[in-house]
Design an enzyme around this catalytic site. Structure first.
Site, PDB file in Angstrom:
ATOM      1  N   GLU A   1      84.196  18.430  58.503  1.00  0.00           N
ATOM      2  CA  GLU A   1      83.544  17.192  58.984  1.00  0.00           C
ATOM      3  C   GLU A   1      83.947  16.796  60.438  1.00  0.00           C
ATOM      4  O   GLU A   1      84.689  17.350  60.974  1.00  0.00           O
ATOM      5  CB  GLU A   1      84.285  16.086  58.485  1.00  0.00           C
ATOM      6  CG  GLU A   1      83.985  15.881  56.828  1.00  0.00           C
ATOM      7  CD  GLU A   1      85.234  14.661  56.231  1.00  0.00           C
ATOM      8  OE1 GLU A   1      85.665  13.822  56.983  1.00  0.00           O
ATOM      9  OE2 GLU A   1      85.353  14.692  55.059  1.00  0.00           O
TER      10      GLU A   1
ATOM     11  N   GLU B   1      91.758  16.989  53.498  1.00  0.00           N
ATOM     12  CA  GLU B   1      92.854  16.082  54.223  1.00  0.00           C
ATOM     13  C   GLU B   1      94.204  15.733  53.658  1.00  0.00           C
ATOM     14  O   GLU B   1      94.605  14.720  53.877  1.00  0.00           O
ATOM     15  CB  GLU B   1      92.041  15.110  54.819  1.00  0.00           C
ATOM     16  CG  GLU B   1      90.860  15.158  55.783  1.00  0.00           C
ATOM     17  CD  GLU B   1      89.930  13.844  56.338  1.00  0.00           C
ATOM     18  OE1 GLU B   1      90.534  12.844  55.964  1.00  0.00           O
ATOM     19  OE2 GLU B   1      88.945  14.137  56.563  1.00  0.00           O
TER      20      GLU B   1
END
Length: 358
Positions: A298, A205
């Site tokens: 995720e 991320e």
């Protein structure tokens, strides 16, 4: 999210390591539901030099399975344990096919509560044909001179650690990086020495900027990614399959085909939590012209298999986050997981092939 123009996003293919029988590429053979097989021409090679036979076997299986069935996953609860895996087994009667751990407590060493020294659990999982993945919430000192693990952080807002200096020899940041890499290499080599391949997802991320490794822009991030890759190559970590996490339209952050095997995406929708993610899926296809596998690395709510199948976003795997998102029932209930794991389009551990090198 809007689709990114192919003319902007196309990147040149770079040859990575492959065994002789894997030269070339391996596109999905046919459409499954709404899956657009003609959008893919998957690179057959792994980026790691001289990858282990087990890593090659796993990657070959992922390519062959891609677009046909989705691999089910479960996270460890914080560090390295089977809490969510066992919860899913109790709730559904099935084990997920993929177990993901996190080296978030690397700075604490190896007390029993981290689980990092429990290689028997990893061995038993792999021997039962389960796949293994690892993330790393990389804690660094909040301020220069901090050495107490309780004074470590990974969020940008909590540390003044400068990622732009992390790869510059002689800097404080580089000293920290080198010390931590020395620590984690020990753990990864233990898995390598047991011939356990690992879906390795560091520095996730980044383009969001909320983690220190993404706080100084794309150039600094890419330098750090390549620094890790090259360091691990020198260490002979040939059991790693490298997973880079995209946030969607962030091509500037892509380390390059020669450093990435799989593109992941982290999804936490606030509405329609079980809906298809086909728009972002095909945005990611365009990142590398369909050359890389895509995974839901995720997620909060797991997209329903029927939605994925019909809309075409057949991710290589899905990985619901621990706690509230798995056993806590926030976005996924026990009934949801029974529906998902029992779906014929989802692979559980009992359906996995033997990918050992025999």
């Amino acid at each position: 999210m809007k689709y990114v123009l192919l003319s902007i996003l196309a990147v040149a293919m770079t040859a990575c390591s492959a065994s002789p029988e894997e030269e070339g590429s391996n596109p999905p053979s046919s459409d499954e539901g709404g899956f657009k097989a003609d959008r893919f021409e998957l690179t057959a090679a792994l980026c790691t030099e001289n990858p282990s036979p087990e890593a090659l076997n796993v990657h070959a299986f992922l390519r062959e399975n891609f677009g046909k069935k989705v691999i089910s996953g479960a996270m460890s609860e914080v560090s390295w344990n089977m809490n969510e895996v066992e919860w899913l087994h109790t709730a559904t009667g099935l084990y997920p096919a993929l177990w993901c751990v996190d080296y978030i407590h690397l700075e604490w060493g190896e007390p029993d509560w981290t689980g990092y020294a429990d290689l028997q659990t990893a061995q038993e999982w792999w021997d039962a044909n389960g796949l293994m993945a690892a993330s790393w919430h990389w804690n660094v000192p909040k301020r220069e001179g901090d050495t107490d693990p309780s004074q470590m952080a990974f969020y940008t807002a909590d540390t003044d650690f400068d990622v732009s200096q992390a790869t510059v020899a002689g800097t404080y940041e580089n000293e920290v990086i080198e010390e931590d890499l020395g620590k984690i290499v020990v753990h990864l080599k233990r898995l390598r020495d047991r011939k356990i391949p690992l879906l390795w997802r560091p520095l996730h991320e980044a383009s969001g900027g909320w983690f220190w490794w993404g706080a100084k822009g794309a150039d600094a991030f890419r330098r750090l990614w390549i620094y890790l890759f090259e360091r691990f190559e020198r260490e002979g970590l040939n059991n790693l399959i490298w997973v880079w996490t995209s946030q969607g339209n962030d091509m500037a952050w892509y380390p390059g085909d020669e450093y990435v095997d799989i593109i992941g995406y982290d999804s936490y929708p606030s509405a329609d939590v079980h809906a298809s993610l086909s728009e972002v899926y095909y945005t990611l296809v365009n990142l590398t012209g369909g050359r890389k596998l895509l995974a839901l690395s995720e997620c909060g709510g797991v997209p329903m298999p029927s939605a994925m199948y019909e809309s075409g976003d057949m991710w290589s795997w899905f990985m619901p986050w621990y706690g509230d998102y798995t056993s806590g029932g926030k976005d996924n209930t026990e009934a949801d997981f029974r529906t998902i794991l029992n779906d014929e389009r989802v692979l559980t551990r009992d359906e996995m092939p033997d990918l050992h090198d025999r």
